[in-house]
Structure formats: C-alpha cells, structure tokens
Scaffold this motif. Structure first.
Motif, PDB file in Angstrom:
ATOM      1  N   LEU A   7      -6.477 -13.692   1.740  1.00 24.52           N
ATOM      2  CA  LEU A   7      -5.672 -13.183   0.635  1.00 24.52           C
ATOM      3  C   LEU A   7      -6.191 -11.822   0.166  1.00 24.52           C
ATOM      4  CD1 LEU A   7      -5.153 -16.458  -1.442  1.00 24.52           C
ATOM      5  CD2 LEU A   7      -3.513 -15.304   0.056  1.00 24.52           C
ATOM      6  N   THR A   8      -7.521 -11.647   0.213  1.00 24.66           N
ATOM      7  CA  THR A   8      -8.096 -10.343  -0.132  1.00 24.66           C
ATOM      8  C   THR A   8      -7.615  -9.271   0.832  1.00 24.66           C
ATOM      9  OG1 THR A   8     -10.077 -11.428  -1.004  1.00 24.66           O
ATOM     10  CG2 THR A   8     -10.257  -9.089  -0.492  1.00 24.66           C
ATOM     11  N   PHE A   9      -7.576  -9.607   2.109  1.00 20.90           N
ATOM     12  CA  PHE A   9      -7.067  -8.688   3.130  1.00 20.90           C
ATOM     13  C   PHE A   9      -5.612  -8.325   2.834  1.00 20.90           C
ATOM     14  CE2 PHE A   9      -5.146  -7.784   7.286  1.00 20.90           C
ATOM     15  CZ  PHE A   9      -6.007  -6.812   7.767  1.00 20.90           C
ATOM     16  N   CYS A  10      -4.814  -9.348   2.441  1.00 22.77           N
ATOM     17  CA  CYS A  10      -3.401  -9.107   2.118  1.00 22.77           C
ATOM     18  C   CYS A  10      -3.255  -8.230   0.882  1.00 22.77           C
ATOM     19  CB  CYS A  10      -2.689 -10.439   1.905  1.00 22.77           C
ATOM     20  SG  CYS A  10      -2.553 -11.465   3.393  1.00 22.77           S
ATOM     21  N   VAL A  11      -4.123  -8.459  -0.121  1.00 28.52           N
ATOM     22  CA  VAL A  11      -4.084  -7.629  -1.328  1.00 28.52           C
ATOM     23  C   VAL A  11      -4.378  -6.177  -0.979  1.00 28.52           C
ATOM     24  CG1 VAL A  11      -5.251  -7.156  -3.507  1.00 28.52           C
ATOM     25  CG2 VAL A  11      -4.614  -9.496  -2.929  1.00 28.52           C
ATOM     26  N   GLY A  12      -5.345  -5.975  -0.071  1.00 29.73           N
ATOM     27  CA  GLY A  12      -5.666  -4.619   0.359  1.00 29.73           C
ATOM     28  C   GLY A  12      -4.480  -3.935   1.019  1.00 29.73           C
ATOM     29  N   ILE A  13      -3.773  -4.684   1.861  1.00 31.11           N
ATOM     30  CA  ILE A  13      -2.580  -4.136   2.506  1.00 31.11           C
ATOM     31  C   ILE A  13      -1.517  -3.804   1.465  1.00 31.11           C
ATOM     32  CG2 ILE A  13      -0.672  -4.670   4.072  1.00 31.11           C
ATOM     33  CD1 ILE A  13      -2.588  -6.255   5.760  1.00 31.11           C
ATOM     34  N   GLN A  14      -1.360  -4.710   0.478  1.00 38.41           N
ATOM     35  CA  GLN A  14      -0.372  -4.490  -0.581  1.00 38.41           C
ATOM     36  C   GLN A  14      -0.653  -3.195  -1.337  1.00 38.41           C
ATOM     37  OE1 GLN A  14       2.275  -6.638  -1.710  1.00 38.41           O
ATOM     38  NE2 GLN A  14       2.805  -4.961  -3.091  1.00 38.41           N
ATOM     39  N   ILE A  15      -1.914  -2.994  -1.723  1.00 42.68           N
ATOM     40  CA  ILE A  15      -2.279  -1.792  -2.472  1.00 42.68           C
ATOM     41  C   ILE A  15      -2.092  -0.549  -1.613  1.00 42.68           C
ATOM     42  CG2 ILE A  15      -4.184  -0.582  -3.609  1.00 42.68           C
ATOM     43  CD1 ILE A  15      -5.264  -3.290  -4.445  1.00 42.68           C
ATOM     44  N   ALA A  16      -2.494  -0.637  -0.330  1.00 44.12           N
ATOM     45  CA  ALA A  16      -2.359   0.512   0.563  1.00 44.12           C
ATOM     46  C   ALA A  16      -0.892   0.866   0.792  1.00 44.12           C
ATOM     47  CB  ALA A  16      -3.052   0.215   1.894  1.00 44.12           C
ATOM     48  N   VAL A  17      -0.050  -0.149   1.010  1.00 38.11           N
ATOM     49  CA  VAL A  17       1.376   0.093   1.231  1.00 38.11           C
ATOM     50  C   VAL A  17       2.020   0.692  -0.024  1.00 38.11           C
ATOM     51  CG1 VAL A  17       3.599  -1.035   1.633  1.00 38.11           C
ATOM     52  CG2 VAL A  17       1.619  -1.657   3.020  1.00 38.11           C
ATOM     53  N   THR A  18       1.584   0.213  -1.201  1.00 42.21           N
ATOM     54  CA  THR A  18       2.096   0.780  -2.450  1.00 42.21           C
ATOM     55  C   THR A  18       1.758   2.264  -2.546  1.00 42.21           C
ATOM     56  OG1 THR A  18       1.862  -1.348  -3.582  1.00 42.21           O
ATOM     57  CG2 THR A  18       2.045   0.614  -4.955  1.00 42.21           C
ATOM     58  N   GLY A  19       0.518   2.606  -2.177  1.00 42.09           N
ATOM     59  CA  GLY A  19       0.121   4.008  -2.173  1.00 42.09           C
ATOM     60  C   GLY A  19       0.935   4.837  -1.195  1.00 42.09           C
ATOM     61  N   ILE A  20       1.172   4.291   0.007  1.00 41.66           N
ATOM     62  CA  ILE A  20       1.951   5.010   1.026  1.00 41.66           C
ATOM     63  C   ILE A  20       3.384   5.228   0.552  1.00 41.66           C
ATOM     64  CG2 ILE A  20       2.927   4.824   3.347  1.00 41.66           C
ATOM     65  CD1 ILE A  20       0.385   3.370   4.189  1.00 41.66           C
ATOM     66  N   SER A  21       3.968   4.186  -0.053  1.00 34.89           N
ATOM     67  CA  SER A  21       5.352   4.300  -0.513  1.00 34.89           C
ATOM     68  C   SER A  21       5.511   5.363  -1.597  1.00 34.89           C
ATOM     69  CB  SER A  21       5.835   2.944  -1.034  1.00 34.89           C
ATOM     70  OG  SER A  21       5.092   2.546  -2.171  1.00 34.89           O
ATOM     71  N   LYS A  22       4.476   5.514  -2.441  1.00 34.28           N
ATOM     72  CA  LYS A  22       4.549   6.532  -3.492  1.00 34.28           C
ATOM     73  C   LYS A  22       4.289   7.925  -2.932  1.00 34.28           C
ATOM     74  CE  LYS A  22       3.259   3.483  -7.316  1.00 34.28           C
ATOM     75  NZ  LYS A  22       2.260   3.211  -8.394  1.00 34.28           N
ATOM     76  N   ILE A  23       3.377   8.018  -1.953  1.00 38.69           N
ATOM     77  CA  ILE A  23       3.068   9.327  -1.365  1.00 38.69           C
ATOM     78  C   ILE A  23       4.284   9.908  -0.644  1.00 38.69           C
ATOM     79  CG2 ILE A  23       1.690  10.502   0.396  1.00 38.69           C
ATOM     80  CD1 ILE A  23      -0.615   8.613  -0.303  1.00 38.69           C
ATOM     81  N   PHE A  24       4.959   9.045   0.139  1.00 40.34           N
ATOM     82  CA  PHE A  24       6.087   9.503   0.949  1.00 40.34           C
ATOM     83  C   PHE A  24       7.434   9.202   0.308  1.00 40.34           C
ATOM     84  CE2 PHE A  24       2.574   8.800   3.940  1.00 40.34           C
ATOM     85  CZ  PHE A  24       2.525  10.039   4.575  1.00 40.34           C
ATOM     86  N   HIS A  25       7.426   8.733  -0.960  1.00 40.64           N
ATOM     87  CA  HIS A  25       8.661   8.458  -1.702  1.00 40.64           C
ATOM     88  C   HIS A  25       9.568   7.501  -0.922  1.00 40.64           C
ATOM     89  CE1 HIS A  25       7.512  11.643  -4.479  1.00 40.64           C
ATOM     90  NE2 HIS A  25       7.294  12.438  -3.441  1.00 40.64           N
ATOM     91  N   LEU A  26       8.954   6.406  -0.461  1.00 47.09           N
ATOM     92  CA  LEU A  26       9.684   5.398   0.291  1.00 47.09           C
ATOM     93  C   LEU A  26       9.884   4.147  -0.558  1.00 47.09           C
ATOM     94  CD1 LEU A  26       7.718   5.665   3.671  1.00 47.09           C
ATOM     95  CD2 LEU A  26       9.900   6.765   3.086  1.00 47.09           C
ATOM     96  N   ASN A  27      10.934   3.428  -0.284  1.00 52.02           N
ATOM     97  CA  ASN A  27      11.202   2.162  -0.969  1.00 52.02           C
ATOM     98  C   ASN A  27      10.867   1.041   0.005  1.00 52.02           C
ATOM     99  OD1 ASN A  27      11.991   0.263  -2.821  1.00 52.02           O
ATOM    100  ND2 ASN A  27      14.210   0.597  -2.516  1.00 52.02           N
ATOM    101  N   ILE A  28       9.566   0.855   0.287  1.00 48.43           N
ATOM    102  CA  ILE A  28       9.140  -0.110   1.286  1.00 48.43           C
ATOM    103  C   ILE A  28       9.228  -1.544   0.741  1.00 48.43           C
ATOM    104  CG2 ILE A  28       7.230  -0.842   2.751  1.00 48.43           C
ATOM    105  CD1 ILE A  28       6.278   2.024   2.811  1.00 48.43           C
ATOM    106  N   LEU A  29       8.751  -1.738  -0.480  1.00 52.91           N
ATOM    107  CA  LEU A  29       8.680  -3.072  -1.065  1.00 52.91           C
ATOM    108  C   LEU A  29       9.749  -3.245  -2.146  1.00 52.91           C
ATOM    109  CD1 LEU A  29       4.809  -3.383  -1.375  1.00 52.91           C
ATOM    110  CD2 LEU A  29       6.268  -4.301   0.413  1.00 52.91           C
TER     111      LEU A  29
END
Length: 213
Positions: free
Chosen positions: A191-213
C-alpha cells in the motif's frame, strides 16, 4: 483533518516496526522519539520557511510531489523484499539486537523512517497548500498568527500520535503472530508503494496539465 490522511500514524507504526525488530525497549523508545522529533521539525520548518524554500530553489509543489512519490515507492518496494535485518531476526529469534544493529537503525532514523515514511511529501504539500490559503500580512496579522498557530498545533498532535502508535507497533505485531505480522508488513509495504505511485502521478498530472485521475 487535511493533515491526517497523508500522515496516517497507524500505517506508519506498522512500517516503522519492521525496522525496529530486535531492538531493546530503551533503544526502541529512543528511536521512536527521534523519529517524532524529526517529523515535528520538518513539519514546522516546512510551514515557516515553505515560501522561502520554494523561491530559493525555484520549485513547484507538483515537482515535490513527483520526487517524494518516487522516494515513497522506493521505501515500499524495499519493504516487499526480505531485508537483511528480517533474515537475521528469523535466525536468531527474539534476541535483543547488538550495538551494530542499533547503529544501522540510527542511520535510517531520518531517511527513510522520519522522511518520507512518517512525514512525507504528501504532508508537506498539504502544509504548503494550507499556508497558501492563509491571509496575507496586510489583511490581519492577528488572524495570520492564529492560523499559523493552529497548523503548528495540528502538526504537534499528529507527531504525538506517531509516537504513541510506533511504540505500540510491536505489541500489535506480537498479537498478530509471526505469519500474521509478515502478511501485515507486506500488505502495508504494498500500500505504501501504491501511495507513492498516487503522489507521483498527481505530480505528473499537475506538471503536464493532464486529467489522469
């Protein structure tokens, strides 16, 4: 309330307990106290110097989320693997760790135990967000000081919960037994690994202005 989900003291206690296996009661209390102190310092410093740090290094919150998410993924991945400390504990039973083992734990008190496991980039980003929503100095100095005080109080309360939960982590694992403890540890690591992915994907979506989640 916004700070509680990214901190999650109960989950932190289960993860931290994996690193503290074999330590004496005195050593465990010392390590947990240092972790709590580090988390408190990181939280308060992030609040007070947040704007200055972001401007000094020209960093954006999404970048911090991406980098921190990668660090959390690394910590979770390591938890999914049988570590050297776990292997030694299986061979030697419940014996108290020697000074060398405690020395190895000391090197991990800040990273990864304090940061990013107990207080990570998710918490820091929430603190930065709360800080950005505070009134400016020109509006009301009293309200500004009160708002800072409330956030600092919330950080202190969460750190107290981290201290209590981490101290009780061993008792919880003992009740679960060896096999149950392994299952819980691996599940929490995943679950910690999944949380890390969640935070990283959130950062990527904001950097590239994507609606990933």
């Amino acid at each position: 309330m916004a700070l509680f989900p990214p901190v999650n003291p109960i989950s932190d206690a289960l993860i931290v307990n994996r690193y503290l296996t074999g330590l004496s009661e005195r050593e465990r209390k010392l390590v947990v106290w240092r972790i709590t102190r580090n988390c408190m310092l990181v939280g308060i410093i992030s609040l007070i110097l947040g704007h200055l740090v972001l401007q000094l290094f020209n960093l954006a919150i999404p970048v911090i989320q991406l980098a921190g998410g990668i660090l959390i993924c690394k910590a979770g991945f390591e938890g999914l693997q049988d570590s050297e400390a776990e292997s030694e504990h299986k061979k030697s039973g419940n014996r108290v760790a020697d000074g060398g083992t405690f020395a190895k734990i000391e090197n991990k008190i800040f990273y990864p135990l304090s940061f990013p496991i107990c207080l990570g980039p998710g918490t820091i980003s929430v603190i930065f967000t709360l800080m950005a929503s505070l009134p400016s100095k020109r509006d009301n100095m009293v309200e500004l000081a009160l708002s800072y005080g409330v956030i600092i109080l919330a950080v202190i309360i969460l750190c107290a919960l981290i201290y209590i939960c981490c101290l009780q982590g061993q008792k919880l694992m003992e009740r679960l037994g060896e096999s149950g403890g392994v299952v819980i540890t691996k599940l929490v690591s995943f679950l910690t690994f999944c949380v890390g992915i969640q935070i990283a994907v959130t950062g990527i979506s904001k950097i590239f202005h994507l609606n990933i989640l």
